[in-house]
Design a protein around this motif. Sequence first.
Motif, PDB file in Angstrom:
ATOM      1  N   ASP A  10       0.791  -1.207  -0.085  1.00  0.00           N
ATOM      2  CA  ASP A  10      -0.027   0.021  -0.100  1.00  0.00           C
ATOM      3  C   ASP A  10       0.979   1.218  -0.039  1.00  0.00           C
ATOM      4  O   ASP A  10       0.804   2.033   1.016  1.00  0.00           O
ATOM      5  N   ARG A  12       1.647   4.749  -0.283  1.00  0.00           N
ATOM      6  CA  ARG A  12       0.811   5.978  -0.257  1.00  0.00           C
ATOM      7  C   ARG A  12       1.693   7.142  -0.291  1.00  0.00           C
ATOM      8  O   ARG A  12       1.223   8.272  -0.983  1.00  0.00           O
ATOM      9  N   GLN A  99       6.002   0.365   1.680  1.00  0.00           N
ATOM     10  CA  GLN A  99       4.839   0.608   2.351  1.00  0.00           C
ATOM     11  C   GLN A  99       4.019  -0.614   2.113  1.00  0.00           C
ATOM     12  O   GLN A  99       3.470  -1.199   1.257  1.00  0.00           O
ATOM     13  N   LEU A 108      -0.500   0.539   8.375  1.00  0.00           N
ATOM     14  CA  LEU A 108       0.468   0.986   7.545  1.00  0.00           C
ATOM     15  C   LEU A 108       1.787   1.154   8.078  1.00  0.00           C
ATOM     16  O   LEU A 108       2.147   1.523   9.049  1.00  0.00           O
ATOM     17  N   HIS A 209      -2.506  13.997   4.802  1.00  0.00           N
ATOM     18  CA  HIS A 209      -1.994  12.724   4.427  1.00  0.00           C
ATOM     19  C   HIS A 209      -1.870  12.001   5.801  1.00  0.00           C
ATOM     20  O   HIS A 209      -2.154  10.768   5.828  1.00  0.00           O
ATOM     21  N   GLU A 212      -5.455  10.916   7.346  1.00  0.00           N
ATOM     22  CA  GLU A 212      -5.971   9.858   6.602  1.00  0.00           C
ATOM     23  C   GLU A 212      -5.351   8.692   6.492  1.00  0.00           C
ATOM     24  O   GLU A 212      -6.090   7.619   6.542  1.00  0.00           O
ATOM     25  N   THR A 213      -3.931   8.834   6.579  1.00  0.00           N
ATOM     26  CA  THR A 213      -3.108   7.505   6.670  1.00  0.00           C
ATOM     27  C   THR A 213      -3.117   6.711   8.011  1.00  0.00           C
ATOM     28  O   THR A 213      -3.175   5.702   8.137  1.00  0.00           O
TER      29      THR A 213
END
Length: 472
Positions: A10, A12, A99, A108, A209, A212-213
């Motif tokens: 993932d 990002r 990631q 993550l 970022h 949201e992450t």
Amino acid sequence: MPVSPSYRPDPRFMAMGPDFADPVLPANFPQTITRWRNQRSAETVGLGELTEAEWTAHFGRFQPLPDNQPGPLAMRYHGHQFRSYNPDLGDGRGFLFAQLREAGSDRLLDLATKGSGQTPWSRSGDGRLTLKGGVREILAANMLEALGVPTSRAFSLIETGEDLVRGDEPSPTRSAVLVRLSHSHIRFGSFQRHAFLGRADNIQKLVDHAVETYYPGLADAPDRASALLGAAVLRTANLAGRWMAAGFVHGVLNTDNMVITGESFDYGPWRFLPRNDPNFTAAYFDESGLYSFGRQPEAAFWNLQQLAGCLTLVSESERLVEAINGFGPAYREGLKTAMLTRLGVKPRSPDEDVDLVNAGFRALAEGGEAVRWEPFFFDWFCGGERAMAGARAGAYGGEAAAEFRRRLAEFEPDRPERLAHPMFQADEPEEMLIDEVEALWAPIAEADDWGPLNAKLARIEAARQAWGISAT
């Protein structure tokens, strides 16, 4: 490579764009010899099935992992180094490699490097890591994880076959590249860079970022920046409390060495306390004791203040002040919880818990040279019977120790069955003092003998299981 069903890439951060990172190439090392493979951690991210050749290809040659970043990214950031601002920082000998999601938690995680070659931010450095430096990072990360401190994990260490010259240790010395597994590498200094450049737009992009992450529960907050700061305050305060309970001295608490998700990482001149000493420092160059053991909470708070200053470009000061004022209560709660965990007892009431913790620190101080930090918690774990029957019973004869023993007796042991573990049948606990670190390195340097190090790491893992600490 054999992709495990638990491998979930993932990537990002690469979508953030060129204002946040630079594509780089890894160094072309003369050789790649795997010296440490964290198989337990590899299995949590679906990489446990890699063959030895695949492991060195990905973590020594840095061939991209399937469906992950197409190439390494050197992250951009600034930072205060010993409280002097440095706008020339950035990933100078490392990069973000991949990631991926962690099985079970769905967190993550980053795979990032140390010693992987020069980047645009290397300045005059060679971009390399000494093999000894890699060994020290493995020891620090594993010991901290065993003690329940939120930490990056040493994922891979590969010897690279170059002779390095360093001014602070015998040279030439052997070289290595380290890969660490961590929840995030977005530093306080990542925000500082964009504040320095007056880029409020990029600060807001970084805030969005991060929320949201890493903090999706804050996505609907009316002011994401202050909400993010509040979350970072809580995580950092907890981290500082865990450091203190572990007797750990990071040594270099610069703003580029603290991340918004509150993990400890980047272990250079670290130390664990031999004995209770608030003035104990880890770095020989910390002449003023700025980052001494007792000043670590202050350092963490100061760094958070710098993060808050950056966020004033996108948030109201009143909200940021409210968020950062939460540090003191959160630190005290984190320290209290960490100390109760270390003592192996269940909480009673807020006042009684604090009284016990304070009594513990007084007993440690009273013991002086006779009471080492780690054996104190080992002796008193889940109650005082072992302490008063063991070899150090005579060191616990003072008034402060008697008061601590009285208070501890009022607490219920937490999972006392842990005392049946073989570690608690020994006379001494697992420690990580600097003399032992040097003793573990000596056979590697002199005879390429990795047996003592591997045995120590196995004992640390046994200690983690004895203490009942879940993997970070």
